[in-house]
Design a protein around this motif. Structure first.
Motif, PDB file in Angstrom:
ATOM      1  N   LEU A   1      -4.906   0.976  -4.994  1.00 41.83           N
ATOM      2  CA  LEU A   1      -5.017   0.964  -3.717  1.00 41.83           C
ATOM      3  C   LEU A   1      -6.126   0.990  -3.127  1.00 41.83           C
ATOM      4  CD1 LEU A   1      -2.707   4.143  -3.349  1.00 41.83           C
ATOM      5  CD2 LEU A   1      -1.994   2.002  -3.014  1.00 41.83           C
ATOM      6  N   GLY A   2      -7.275   1.030  -3.728  1.00 42.25           N
ATOM      7  CA  GLY A   2      -8.723   1.164  -3.359  1.00 42.25           C
ATOM      8  C   GLY A   2      -8.936  -0.513  -3.069  1.00 42.25           C
ATOM      9  N   VAL A   3      -8.312  -1.379  -3.761  1.00 40.59           N
ATOM     10  CA  VAL A   3      -8.726  -2.812  -3.814  1.00 40.59           C
ATOM     11  C   VAL A   3      -7.577  -3.407  -2.753  1.00 40.59           C
ATOM     12  CG1 VAL A   3      -8.100  -5.054  -4.943  1.00 40.59           C
ATOM     13  CG2 VAL A   3      -9.235  -3.093  -6.410  1.00 40.59           C
ATOM     14  N   MET A   4      -6.562  -2.832  -2.442  1.00 38.18           N
ATOM     15  CA  MET A   4      -5.634  -3.095  -1.360  1.00 38.18           C
ATOM     16  C   MET A   4      -6.367  -2.731   0.032  1.00 38.18           C
ATOM     17  SD  MET A   4      -1.942  -2.186  -2.965  1.00 38.18           S
ATOM     18  CE  MET A   4      -1.031  -2.952  -1.321  1.00 38.18           C
ATOM     19  N   ARG A   5      -7.094  -1.828   0.101  1.00 41.73           N
ATOM     20  CA  ARG A   5      -7.749  -1.344   1.240  1.00 41.73           C
ATOM     21  C   ARG A   5      -8.966  -2.250   1.484  1.00 41.73           C
ATOM     22  NH1 ARG A   5      -6.750   4.022  -1.161  1.00 41.73           N
ATOM     23  NH2 ARG A   5      -4.909   4.938  -0.066  1.00 41.73           N
TER      24      ARG A   5
ATOM     25  N   PHE B   1      -9.478  -5.112   0.791  1.00 45.08           N
ATOM     26  CA  PHE B   1      -8.988  -6.606   1.266  1.00 45.08           C
ATOM     27  C   PHE B   1      -8.035  -6.614   2.061  1.00 45.08           C
ATOM     28  CE2 PHE B   1     -11.303  -7.261  -2.860  1.00 45.08           C
ATOM     29  CZ  PHE B   1     -11.927  -8.283  -2.832  1.00 45.08           C
ATOM     30  N   GLY B   2      -7.881  -5.590   2.864  1.00 49.27           N
ATOM     31  CA  GLY B   2      -6.975  -5.785   4.149  1.00 49.27           C
ATOM     32  C   GLY B   2      -5.606  -5.294   3.904  1.00 49.27           C
ATOM     33  N   LEU B   3      -4.993  -5.166   2.621  1.00 46.15           N
ATOM     34  CA  LEU B   3      -3.692  -5.291   2.602  1.00 46.15           C
ATOM     35  C   LEU B   3      -3.229  -3.703   3.272  1.00 46.15           C
ATOM     36  CD1 LEU B   3      -4.527  -7.117  -0.269  1.00 46.15           C
ATOM     37  CD2 LEU B   3      -2.335  -7.024  -0.296  1.00 46.15           C
ATOM     38  N   LEU B   4      -3.959  -2.699   3.001  1.00 46.57           N
ATOM     39  CA  LEU B   4      -3.742  -1.593   3.718  1.00 46.57           C
ATOM     40  C   LEU B   4      -4.904  -1.085   4.400  1.00 46.57           C
ATOM     41  CD1 LEU B   4      -2.599   0.388   0.319  1.00 46.57           C
ATOM     42  CD2 LEU B   4      -1.019  -0.357   2.313  1.00 46.57           C
ATOM     43  N   PRO B   5      -4.700  -0.207   5.396  1.00 47.74           N
ATOM     44  CA  PRO B   5      -5.649   0.363   6.181  1.00 47.74           C
ATOM     45  C   PRO B   5      -6.767   1.254   5.462  1.00 47.74           C
ATOM     46  CG  PRO B   5      -3.734   0.900   7.116  1.00 47.74           C
ATOM     47  CD  PRO B   5      -3.246   0.357   5.865  1.00 47.74           C
ATOM     48  N   ARG B   6      -7.793   0.998   5.849  1.00 48.74           N
ATOM     49  CA  ARG B   6      -9.007   1.694   5.015  1.00 48.74           C
ATOM     50  C   ARG B   6      -8.864   3.210   5.596  1.00 48.74           C
ATOM     51  NH1 ARG B   6     -13.474  -0.990   2.962  1.00 48.74           N
ATOM     52  NH2 ARG B   6     -13.613  -3.037   3.544  1.00 48.74           N
TER      53      ARG B   6
ATOM     54  N   VAL C   1       5.590  -0.646   5.720  1.00 53.83           N
ATOM     55  CA  VAL C   1       5.114  -0.503   7.160  1.00 53.83           C
ATOM     56  C   VAL C   1       3.579  -0.746   7.489  1.00 53.83           C
ATOM     57  CG1 VAL C   1       4.931   0.825   9.285  1.00 53.83           C
ATOM     58  CG2 VAL C   1       7.105   0.742   7.782  1.00 53.83           C
ATOM     59  N   GLU C   2       2.799  -0.219   6.530  1.00 51.12           N
ATOM     60  CA  GLU C   2       1.563  -0.263   6.619  1.00 51.12           C
ATOM     61  C   GLU C   2       0.792  -1.640   5.774  1.00 51.12           C
ATOM     62  OE1 GLU C   2       0.139   3.211   4.463  1.00 51.12           O
ATOM     63  OE2 GLU C   2       0.353   4.405   6.222  1.00 51.12           O
ATOM     64  N   LEU C   3       1.571  -2.173   5.118  1.00 55.38           N
ATOM     65  CA  LEU C   3       1.044  -3.427   4.079  1.00 55.38           C
ATOM     66  C   LEU C   3       0.901  -4.771   5.139  1.00 55.38           C
ATOM     67  CD1 LEU C   3       0.539  -4.392   1.313  1.00 55.38           C
ATOM     68  CD2 LEU C   3       2.887  -4.912   1.092  1.00 55.38           C
TER      69      LEU C   3
END
Length: 306
Positions: free
Chosen positions: A192-196, A198-203, A44-46
């Motif tokens: 998870l840090g990389v995902m945040r 690069f915009g895959l997850l909310p910061r 849902v957040e992705l």
């Protein structure tokens, strides 16, 4: 050859991130971390898509060894062959998957015979945009050492990403035939840090504050090749005289190799000054096997000043 993958598709468009573990069958923290990521990532957040491969080299894992029964190192075999040996077929499947991604993280450890200081690494890509993306990935992962190295090394997963202009990093976190909970947790947090980033997850509203990493970029030929540093001059019983993370001076004793009766002792000394980031911890050692890798900080700083 089909890899066992788990894909998470988000509710919004975004990049495709590939995360792999188990390129070597005796590296366990990546396998555990990727399994945890399967439930930690909320679709849902992705934004975008994440492909997770907990164990790339399943035949090697079944043996509890670095390599499968053909003895080939998967990290030296890419891009492989569809009609080759088992490792060549896995390399082909892995290389094909890497080329579908926009970002790639390859998680490693020192396996059963080595301990590696926690670090994020990447090749010093000739494309400045790709290189800067890799620097961002390594910083966002949050490990204490960042190491950019020789871009010409072949056979690796990152070699495939390099040739496809896909930003990619690899990581290392200890090893020594253990499953370290701290390493597993660091790998989950890092991905998870990389995902945040690069915009895959909310910061995060309150991002974690960490210390400044030690960042070394060394484009000399062979830098980053951990298997060729400080080779054992003979086979025998290896005893380390230094610890992981220790700063050593050129000429310091790194360890000794002895015969079974201890009558012949070969002393291995540091070839340069720096920090021990890889240490052979398995006492049985073969000729030409690397006993330690030293991050050559002094030489790097001298080059920066000239």
């Amino acid at each position: 050859m089909q890899l066992s993958t788990h894909e998470i598709v988000g509710n919004a468009p975004g990049p495709h991130l590939l995360i792999t573990g188990g390129v070597h069958g005796d590296e366990f923290e990546p396998m555990a971390a990727i399994r945890l990521l399967m439930t930690a990532i909320n679709p849902v957040e992705l934004s975008g898509r994440v492909t997770l491969v907990p164990i790339v080299n399943e035949p090697a894992f079944k043996l509890g060894q670095r390599t499968a029964e053909d003895g080939l190192d998967l990290a030296r075999t890419c891009p492989g062959r569809a009609d080759g040996s088992v490792t060549e077929q896995i390399a082909f499947a892995l290389s094909t998957l890497i080329r579908t991604a926009n970002l790639y993280i390859d998680l490693h450890t020192g396996g059963t015979r080595l301990m590696v200081a926690p670090l994020s690494g990447y090749v010093l890509h000739r494309d400045e945009h790709v290189l800067n993306q890799q620097r961002r990935m390594a910083r966002a992962f949050g490990l204490p050492i960042i190491w950019g190295t020789d871009p010409t090394l072949s056979g690796r997963s990152l070699s495939v990403a390099r040739d496809a202009n896909i930003p990619a990093i690899y990581t290392e976190y200890l090893g020594g035939a253990r499953l370290d909970p701290a390493g597993t947790a660091a790998y989950v947090a890092g991905c998870l840090g990389v995902m945040r980033e690069f915009g895959l997850l909310p910061r995060l509203t309150s991002p974690a504050v960490g210390g400044e990493p030690l960042m070394i970029e060394d484009d000399r030929p062979g830098s980053g090749h951990m298997q060729i540093n400080h080779p054992a001059p003979c086979e025998g019983f290896f005893e380390a005289h230094v610890e992981l993370g220790q700063t050593v001076q050129e000429g310091d004793v790194l360890g000794t190799v002895t015969d079974p009766l201890g009558q012949h002792v070969a002393v291995i000394r540091a070839r340069y000054t720096g920090v021990v980031i890889v240490l052979h911890t398995f006492p049985r050692i073969a000729t030409e096997t690397s006993v330690a890798v030293i991050l050559d900080i002094t030489s790097f700083l001298a080059r920066k000043l000239t």
